[in-house]
Design a protein around this motif. Structure first.
Motif, PDB file in Angstrom:
ATOM      1  N   LYS A 299       5.644  -2.334  -8.432  1.00 11.93           N
ATOM      2  CA  LYS A 299       4.225  -2.639  -8.506  1.00 11.93           C
ATOM      3  C   LYS A 299       3.643  -2.768  -7.108  1.00 11.93           C
ATOM      4  CE  LYS A 299       4.780  -5.064 -12.908  1.00 11.93           C
ATOM      5  NZ  LYS A 299       4.616  -6.341 -13.661  1.00 11.93           N
ATOM      6  N   ILE A 300       2.493  -2.179  -6.930  1.00 11.61           N
ATOM      7  CA  ILE A 300       1.784  -2.285  -5.657  1.00 11.61           C
ATOM      8  C   ILE A 300       0.422  -2.889  -5.953  1.00 11.61           C
ATOM      9  CG2 ILE A 300       1.022  -1.093  -3.574  1.00 11.61           C
ATOM     10  CD1 ILE A 300       2.900   1.225  -4.341  1.00 11.61           C
ATOM     11  N   GLN A 301       0.148  -3.993  -5.330  1.00 15.41           N
ATOM     12  CA  GLN A 301      -1.131  -4.669  -5.547  1.00 15.41           C
ATOM     13  C   GLN A 301      -2.122  -4.283  -4.442  1.00 15.41           C
ATOM     14  OE1 GLN A 301       0.321  -8.734  -5.516  1.00 15.41           O
ATOM     15  NE2 GLN A 301       0.333  -8.808  -7.755  1.00 15.41           N
ATOM     16  N   ARG A 302      -3.372  -4.245  -4.800  1.00 19.88           N
ATOM     17  CA  ARG A 302      -4.455  -4.005  -3.821  1.00 19.88           C
ATOM     18  C   ARG A 302      -4.101  -2.811  -2.933  1.00 19.88           C
ATOM     19  NH1 ARG A 302      -2.877  -9.016  -3.624  1.00 19.88           N
ATOM     20  NH2 ARG A 302      -2.115  -8.878  -1.479  1.00 19.88           N
ATOM     21  N   THR A 303      -3.916  -1.660  -3.558  1.00 20.00           N
ATOM     22  CA  THR A 303      -3.442  -0.478  -2.837  1.00 20.00           C
ATOM     23  C   THR A 303      -4.316  -0.144  -1.635  1.00 20.00           C
ATOM     24  OG1 THR A 303      -4.643   0.922  -4.425  1.00 20.00           O
ATOM     25  CG2 THR A 303      -2.284   0.596  -4.795  1.00 20.00           C
ATOM     26  N   GLN A 304      -3.652   0.341  -0.605  1.00 24.10           N
ATOM     27  CA  GLN A 304      -4.299   0.785   0.630  1.00 24.10           C
ATOM     28  C   GLN A 304      -3.985   2.259   0.852  1.00 24.10           C
ATOM     29  OE1 GLN A 304      -6.230  -1.431   2.438  1.00 24.10           O
ATOM     30  NE2 GLN A 304      -5.806  -2.797   0.709  1.00 24.10           N
ATOM     31  N   GLN A 305      -4.760   2.923   1.692  1.00 25.02           N
ATOM     32  CA  GLN A 305      -4.548   4.355   1.916  1.00 25.02           C
ATOM     33  C   GLN A 305      -3.160   4.635   2.479  1.00 25.02           C
ATOM     34  OE1 GLN A 305      -8.019   5.829   4.134  1.00 25.02           O
ATOM     35  NE2 GLN A 305      -8.619   6.851   2.236  1.00 25.02           N
ATOM     36  N   GLU A 306      -2.646   3.712   3.270  1.00 25.74           N
ATOM     37  CA  GLU A 306      -1.315   3.945   3.842  1.00 25.74           C
ATOM     38  C   GLU A 306      -0.197   3.862   2.804  1.00 25.74           C
ATOM     39  OE1 GLU A 306      -3.428   1.513   4.828  1.00 25.74           O
ATOM     40  OE2 GLU A 306      -2.375  -0.413   5.078  1.00 25.74           O
ATOM     41  N   ASP A 307      -0.537   3.440   1.596  1.00 22.40           N
ATOM     42  CA  ASP A 307       0.458   3.413   0.521  1.00 22.40           C
ATOM     43  C   ASP A 307       0.648   4.798  -0.092  1.00 22.40           C
ATOM     44  OD1 ASP A 307      -0.880   0.247  -0.698  1.00 22.40           O
ATOM     45  OD2 ASP A 307       0.518   0.662   0.948  1.00 22.40           O
ATOM     46  N   SER A 308      -0.214   5.745   0.229  1.00 20.76           N
ATOM     47  CA  SER A 308      -0.095   7.097  -0.314  1.00 20.76           C
ATOM     48  C   SER A 308       1.234   7.707   0.113  1.00 20.76           C
ATOM     49  CB  SER A 308      -1.246   7.976   0.168  1.00 20.76           C
ATOM     50  OG  SER A 308      -2.485   7.517  -0.325  1.00 20.76           O
ATOM     51  N   ALA A 309       2.025   8.107  -0.863  1.00 15.13           N
ATOM     52  CA  ALA A 309       3.368   8.622  -0.606  1.00 15.13           C
ATOM     53  C   ALA A 309       3.977   9.020  -1.940  1.00 15.13           C
ATOM     54  CB  ALA A 309       4.249   7.555   0.062  1.00 15.13           C
ATOM     55  N   VAL A 310       5.173   9.602  -1.858  1.00 16.71           N
ATOM     56  CA  VAL A 310       5.980   9.812  -3.065  1.00 16.71           C
ATOM     57  C   VAL A 310       6.981   8.667  -3.142  1.00 16.71           C
ATOM     58  CG1 VAL A 310       7.631  11.291  -4.238  1.00 16.71           C
ATOM     59  CG2 VAL A 310       5.710  12.311  -2.997  1.00 16.71           C
ATOM     60  N   TYR A 311       7.032   8.045  -4.302  1.00 18.96           N
ATOM     61  CA  TYR A 311       7.967   6.932  -4.520  1.00 18.96           C
ATOM     62  C   TYR A 311       9.125   7.446  -5.358  1.00 18.96           C
ATOM     63  CZ  TYR A 311       4.540   4.025  -2.321  1.00 18.96           C
ATOM     64  OH  TYR A 311       3.681   3.485  -1.386  1.00 18.96           O
ATOM     65  N   LEU A 312      10.309   7.389  -4.770  1.00 20.37           N
ATOM     66  CA  LEU A 312      11.521   7.907  -5.402  1.00 20.37           C
ATOM     67  C   LEU A 312      12.382   6.760  -5.908  1.00 20.37           C
ATOM     68  CD1 LEU A 312      12.534  10.553  -2.699  1.00 20.37           C
ATOM     69  CD2 LEU A 312      11.455  11.015  -4.896  1.00 20.37           C
ATOM     70  N   CYS A 313      12.926   6.973  -7.065  1.00 18.79           N
ATOM     71  CA  CYS A 313      13.897   6.050  -7.633  1.00 18.79           C
ATOM     72  C   CYS A 313      15.244   6.762  -7.673  1.00 18.79           C
ATOM     73  CB  CYS A 313      13.456   5.643  -9.030  1.00 18.79           C
ATOM     74  SG  CYS A 313      14.625   4.601  -9.915  1.00 18.79           S
ATOM     75  N   ALA A 314      16.306   6.037  -7.397  1.00 20.08           N
ATOM     76  CA  ALA A 314      17.649   6.604  -7.474  1.00 20.08           C
ATOM     77  C   ALA A 314      18.571   5.600  -8.135  1.00 20.08           C
ATOM     78  CB  ALA A 314      18.168   6.965  -6.083  1.00 20.08           C
TER      79      ALA A 314
END
Lengths: 115, 117
Positions: free
Chosen positions: A78-93
């Motif tokens: 979970k990401i609260q109060r998203t910011q532009q720098e949070d833009s990315a691909v989030y990978l799970c392994a």
């Protein structure tokens, strides 16, 4: 057999919104990792679970990031109060056991775009 | 902290030829693993090859082999008889005890490999 799945595959959020990213690891896998992959970069470690226990969260960039795996299977980032720098691909392994020997199997990722 | 460096942002190879991707790393540990992962465009990352640091013999997997130089902390990937399907981003990764209870991977920035028909 089923691999690691993630949902949603794509997420667009307005700055300030909260988002939740889901990861379904391979059944029976003890270890679960979250990585963040910025555009043109390699994945960077965020956090690690062994079953339901979060043993390492040293990579989480701020207290706006929170992860859980309450029953030792599905995990949510979970990401609260998203910011532009949070833009990315989030990978799970996920991997079968704890330890470097065990291969990490990656999901397709969730591409988060914060506008 | 461990670091992984891939000095070649992009490489290209003619189909059926051989290409070598470079990787260096820094660690103070003696027991660790090294990996090459392949990430095709818009597809999942998959393991190509793995090397145990305590093994002197270089790992091989069909057309893929590594040149592991422990003293030099170098871990290069050689792809023989390159195929169009080999085109992808290739990431070198280090796996070891983080000291915090996890065994996360530390990745390089990647090398984009193009295969020319």
């Amino acid at each position: 057999g089923a691999g690691v799945s993630q949902s949603p595959r794509y997420k667009v959020a307005k700055r300030g919104q909260d988002v939740a990213l889901r990861c379904d690891p391979i059944s029976g896998h003890v270890s679960l990792f979250w990585y963040q992959q910025a555009l043109g970069q390699g994945p960077e470690f965020l956090t690690y679970f062994q079953n339901e226990a979060q043993l390492d969260k040293s990579g989480l960039p701020s207290d706006r990031f929170f992860a859980e795996r309450p029953e030792g299977s599905v995990s949510t980032l979970k990401i609260q109060r998203t910011q532009q720098e949070d833009s990315a691909v989030y990978l799970c392994a996920s991997s079968l056991e704890q330890g470097s020997y065990y291969e990490q199997y990656f999901g397709p990722g969730t591409r988060l775009t914060v506008t | 902290a461990q670091t992984v460096t891939q000095s070649q942002p992009e490489m290209s190879v003619q189909e059926a030829e051989t290409v070598t991707l470079s990787c260096t790393y820094d660690t103070s540990e003696s027991d660790y693993y090294l990996f090459w992962y392949k990430q095709p465009p818009s597809r999942q990352m998959i393991l190509v090859i793995r090397q145990e640091a305590y093994k002197q013999q270089n790992a091989t997997e069909n057309r893929f082999s590594v040149n592991f130089q422990k003293a030099a902390k170098s871990f290069s990937l050689k792809i023989s008889d390159s195929q169009l399907g080999d085109a992808a981003m290739y990431f070198c990764a280090y796996g070891g005890d983080s000291g915090a209870g996890s065994y996360q991977l530390t990745f390089g920035k990647g090398t984009k490999l193009s295969v020319i028909p």
